[in-house]
Structure formats: structure tokens, C-alpha cells
Design a protein around this motif. Sequence first.
Motif, PDB file in Angstrom:
ATOM      1  N   PRO A  47     -12.408  -6.904  20.216  1.00  0.00           N
ATOM      2  CA  PRO A  47     -12.295  -5.653  19.457  1.00  0.00           C
ATOM      3  C   PRO A  47     -10.907  -5.413  18.870  1.00  0.00           C
ATOM      4  O   PRO A  47     -10.790  -4.892  17.765  1.00  0.00           O
ATOM      5  CB  PRO A  47     -12.658  -4.577  20.488  1.00  0.00           C
ATOM      6  N   ASP A  48      -9.859  -5.794  19.596  1.00  0.00           N
ATOM      7  CA  ASP A  48      -8.508  -5.579  19.082  1.00  0.00           C
ATOM      8  C   ASP A  48      -8.231  -6.440  17.854  1.00  0.00           C
ATOM      9  O   ASP A  48      -7.644  -5.981  16.875  1.00  0.00           O
ATOM     10  CB  ASP A  48      -7.470  -5.861  20.170  1.00  0.00           C
ATOM     11  N   ALA A  49      -8.668  -7.698  17.898  1.00  0.00           N
ATOM     12  CA  ALA A  49      -8.458  -8.582  16.749  1.00  0.00           C
ATOM     13  C   ALA A  49      -9.252  -8.082  15.547  1.00  0.00           C
ATOM     14  O   ALA A  49      -8.756  -8.102  14.412  1.00  0.00           O
ATOM     15  CB  ALA A  49      -8.866 -10.004  17.108  1.00  0.00           C
ATOM     16  N   LEU A  50     -10.463  -7.615  15.785  1.00  0.00           N
ATOM     17  CA  LEU A  50     -11.290  -7.082  14.708  1.00  0.00           C
ATOM     18  C   LEU A  50     -10.654  -5.829  14.108  1.00  0.00           C
ATOM     19  O   LEU A  50     -10.567  -5.674  12.896  1.00  0.00           O
ATOM     20  CB  LEU A  50     -12.696  -6.776  15.227  1.00  0.00           C
ATOM     21  N   ARG A  51     -10.145  -4.946  14.965  1.00  0.00           N
ATOM     22  CA  ARG A  51      -9.502  -3.722  14.485  1.00  0.00           C
ATOM     23  C   ARG A  51      -8.259  -4.050  13.671  1.00  0.00           C
ATOM     24  O   ARG A  51      -8.018  -3.482  12.610  1.00  0.00           O
ATOM     25  CB  ARG A  51      -9.141  -2.803  15.660  1.00  0.00           C
ATOM     26  N   ARG A  52      -7.468  -5.020  14.151  1.00  0.00           N
ATOM     27  CA  ARG A  52      -6.255  -5.410  13.421  1.00  0.00           C
ATOM     28  C   ARG A  52      -6.599  -6.020  12.067  1.00  0.00           C
ATOM     29  O   ARG A  52      -5.943  -5.736  11.063  1.00  0.00           O
ATOM     30  CB  ARG A  52      -5.437  -6.396  14.251  1.00  0.00           C
ATOM     31  N   LEU A  53      -7.635  -6.852  12.031  1.00  0.00           N
ATOM     32  CA  LEU A  53      -8.061  -7.457  10.773  1.00  0.00           C
ATOM     33  C   LEU A  53      -8.459  -6.381   9.772  1.00  0.00           C
ATOM     34  O   LEU A  53      -8.012  -6.392   8.618  1.00  0.00           O
ATOM     35  CB  LEU A  53      -9.235  -8.416  11.014  1.00  0.00           C
ATOM     36  N   LEU A  54      -9.287  -5.429  10.206  1.00  0.00           N
ATOM     37  CA  LEU A  54      -9.722  -4.359   9.303  1.00  0.00           C
ATOM     38  C   LEU A  54      -8.541  -3.495   8.869  1.00  0.00           C
ATOM     39  O   LEU A  54      -8.433  -3.129   7.697  1.00  0.00           O
ATOM     40  CB  LEU A  54     -10.803  -3.509   9.977  1.00  0.00           C
ATOM     41  N   ALA A  55      -7.644  -3.189   9.804  1.00  0.00           N
ATOM     42  CA  ALA A  55      -6.464  -2.375   9.459  1.00  0.00           C
ATOM     43  C   ALA A  55      -5.592  -3.103   8.437  1.00  0.00           C
ATOM     44  O   ALA A  55      -5.078  -2.481   7.491  1.00  0.00           O
ATOM     45  CB  ALA A  55      -5.668  -2.049  10.716  1.00  0.00           C
ATOM     46  N   ASP A  56      -5.422  -4.422   8.597  1.00  0.00           N
ATOM     47  CA  ASP A  56      -4.626  -5.196   7.642  1.00  0.00           C
ATOM     48  C   ASP A  56      -5.283  -5.204   6.260  1.00  0.00           C
ATOM     49  O   ASP A  56      -4.598  -5.094   5.241  1.00  0.00           O
ATOM     50  CB  ASP A  56      -4.444  -6.636   8.125  1.00  0.00           C
ATOM     51  N   LEU A  57      -6.614  -5.341   6.236  1.00  0.00           N
ATOM     52  CA  LEU A  57      -7.317  -5.369   4.955  1.00  0.00           C
ATOM     53  C   LEU A  57      -7.314  -4.000   4.282  1.00  0.00           C
ATOM     54  O   LEU A  57      -7.290  -3.910   3.055  1.00  0.00           O
ATOM     55  CB  LEU A  57      -8.750  -5.867   5.141  1.00  0.00           C
ATOM     56  N   ILE A  58      -7.332  -2.941   5.079  1.00  0.00           N
ATOM     57  CA  ILE A  58      -7.291  -1.585   4.509  1.00  0.00           C
ATOM     58  C   ILE A  58      -5.912  -1.294   3.945  1.00  0.00           C
ATOM     59  O   ILE A  58      -5.782  -0.758   2.849  1.00  0.00           O
ATOM     60  CB  ILE A  58      -7.695  -0.538   5.566  1.00  0.00           C
ATOM     61  N   GLY A  59      -4.869  -1.665   4.686  1.00  0.00           N
ATOM     62  CA  GLY A  59      -3.504  -1.409   4.212  1.00  0.00           C
ATOM     63  C   GLY A  59      -3.260   0.081   4.062  1.00  0.00           C
ATOM     64  O   GLY A  59      -3.523   0.857   4.975  1.00  0.00           O
ATOM     65  N   LEU A  84     -15.846  -9.756   3.646  1.00  0.00           N
ATOM     66  CA  LEU A  84     -16.600 -11.011   3.635  1.00  0.00           C
ATOM     67  C   LEU A  84     -15.841 -12.093   2.870  1.00  0.00           C
ATOM     68  O   LEU A  84     -15.761 -13.233   3.325  1.00  0.00           O
ATOM     69  CB  LEU A  84     -17.982 -10.784   3.025  1.00  0.00           C
ATOM     70  N   ALA A  85     -15.261 -11.728   1.734  1.00  0.00           N
ATOM     71  CA  ALA A  85     -14.487 -12.708   0.963  1.00  0.00           C
ATOM     72  C   ALA A  85     -13.295 -13.213   1.774  1.00  0.00           C
ATOM     73  O   ALA A  85     -13.003 -14.419   1.776  1.00  0.00           O
ATOM     74  CB  ALA A  85     -14.017 -12.078  -0.345  1.00  0.00           C
ATOM     75  N   HIS A  86     -12.623 -12.309   2.486  1.00  0.00           N
ATOM     76  CA  HIS A  86     -11.481 -12.707   3.323  1.00  0.00           C
ATOM     77  C   HIS A  86     -11.930 -13.670   4.424  1.00  0.00           C
ATOM     78  O   HIS A  86     -11.272 -14.691   4.672  1.00  0.00           O
ATOM     79  CB  HIS A  86     -10.826 -11.467   3.928  1.00  0.00           C
ATOM     80  N   LEU A  87     -13.037 -13.341   5.073  1.00  0.00           N
ATOM     81  CA  LEU A  87     -13.532 -14.210   6.150  1.00  0.00           C
ATOM     82  C   LEU A  87     -13.892 -15.592   5.610  1.00  0.00           C
ATOM     83  O   LEU A  87     -13.572 -16.615   6.224  1.00  0.00           O
ATOM     84  CB  LEU A  87     -14.745 -13.574   6.824  1.00  0.00           C
ATOM     85  N   GLN A  88     -14.553 -15.631   4.458  1.00  0.00           N
ATOM     86  CA  GLN A  88     -14.975 -16.911   3.907  1.00  0.00           C
ATOM     87  C   GLN A  88     -13.788 -17.733   3.421  1.00  0.00           C
ATOM     88  O   GLN A  88     -13.825 -18.954   3.479  1.00  0.00           O
ATOM     89  CB  GLN A  88     -16.001 -16.681   2.797  1.00  0.00           C
ATOM     90  N   GLU A  89     -12.728 -17.067   2.970  1.00  0.00           N
ATOM     91  CA  GLU A  89     -11.508 -17.801   2.604  1.00  0.00           C
ATOM     92  C   GLU A  89     -10.883 -18.483   3.818  1.00  0.00           C
ATOM     93  O   GLU A  89     -10.193 -19.482   3.686  1.00  0.00           O
ATOM     94  CB  GLU A  89     -10.478 -16.838   2.003  1.00  0.00           C
ATOM     95  N   HIS A  90     -11.139 -17.912   5.003  1.00  0.00           N
ATOM     96  CA  HIS A  90     -10.571 -18.464   6.228  1.00  0.00           C
ATOM     97  C   HIS A  90     -11.604 -19.243   7.042  1.00  0.00           C
ATOM     98  O   HIS A  90     -11.480 -19.383   8.252  1.00  0.00           O
ATOM     99  CB  HIS A  90      -9.951 -17.339   7.067  1.00  0.00           C
ATOM    100  N   GLY A  91     -12.660 -19.703   6.373  1.00  0.00           N
ATOM    101  CA  GLY A  91     -13.633 -20.584   7.005  1.00  0.00           C
ATOM    102  C   GLY A  91     -14.621 -19.905   7.925  1.00  0.00           C
ATOM    103  O   GLY A  91     -15.244 -20.567   8.749  1.00  0.00           O
TER     104      GLY A  91
END
Length: 197
Positions: free
Chosen positions: A114-126, A137-144
Motif C-alpha cells: 500500500p505504501d508503494a502504491l500510495r507513493r506512486l499515485l502521489a508522484d503521478l498526481i504531483g 496505466l501508461a506509466h505502468l506500461q512504460e515500466h513493464g
Amino acid sequence: MKRDIPRALTERLARGSSIVWQRRSEALATWVRAGRRDDLTGWRAVLGPAARLALLGAAGWLAARIIRARPVLMWALAAGWLIAAWRASRPAPDEDAEDGPEDESEQGPAAADPDALRRLLADLIGDRPGVHLSAVLAHLQEHGQGEGWEVAGLRARLEAQGVPVRRSVKVAGRVAYGVHRDDLPAPSPGEAADRAA
């Protein structure tokens, strides 16, 4: 037992119909929104979406006229819809497998802590009010991760992790399914302690 078989079939078709309807409506809405030009302002900026919406209306009108002229086509449309609904509600082949954890790249945010997911979303929100699921989804697919996923699948995975997804999150003038800044999960006590240290 025999009475449960028709009920299971109808439930699967109903679930699949809902999935097909959602996918088609999201795809059409995305296509209409993609006609908006960011380099223009005012009424000129919405000419593209208006033209695409008019085109959809004309296609619907034409389809209705053809079906009225040839009602037998409804059988083909109904059969196509049922096949699509049946396929859409098909359980994933690995749902019942007990072989152990899969490759992390296949699981994506559903398997993330959950912490990694929250950090990922927070980074993408900015500094914006939220982030659209298509951007996640585009970010995830860029990272495989998330190869072959669609927005609806990502939404289900996020909701399974307890991340609320809103139907209309406005980012950069566009409205779509997304995660709003106010809905981000709170950091776990361990992460909050790490930040304070």
C-alpha cells in the motif's frame, strides 16, 4: 443444483454485459474527448469533440434505419453482444491457480504494498488535483507492468487495494476516471515515521 446453472449463466452474461458496455462507452468517450484541441481556446477548441459526437449520432441514426429495414440484423447484433459479454466475464486462467506468487510485473499495483502504491499515485498526481487512470496505466506500461490491461482492469485492481476511483476527475481540462488527491490512502504509521525521521 440444476436451478443454479441458469442463474449462474444469467449472472455471468449480466456481468459481462456490464463490462462490455463500460468498455465501449469509455472508448467512445475517450475518442470524443481526444478531438479537443489544446492549442485553441473557446468554442473553436470544442469543435473536434462536437464533430465527433455528431458523427456518432449520425452513425446511430443510420444503424437504426438499417435495422428497421432489416430487423433480422438484430439477431446478429444480439448474438455478437452475448458472445462479447461471455468472453468479457470469463474468469482469468490464473484465478484458481495455487502455484504461488506470479511475476510482479504481471500483478502491478494489485500486488504492490500500500505504501508503494500510495507513493506512486502521489508522484503521478504531483501538484494537480488528481491523475487519470489512463495516465497511471501508461506509466505502468512504460515500466513493464500491466501489459494488456485496460483502464477498467486497472480500476478494479486499484479498488481491490482500497484506492477510491472517481468517475470524473478533471486534469488539464479533461475529465475521466481517475484518483483524486483527496482520496489518496493515508500513509502507514511506518512510512509516516520514516518521513518524520
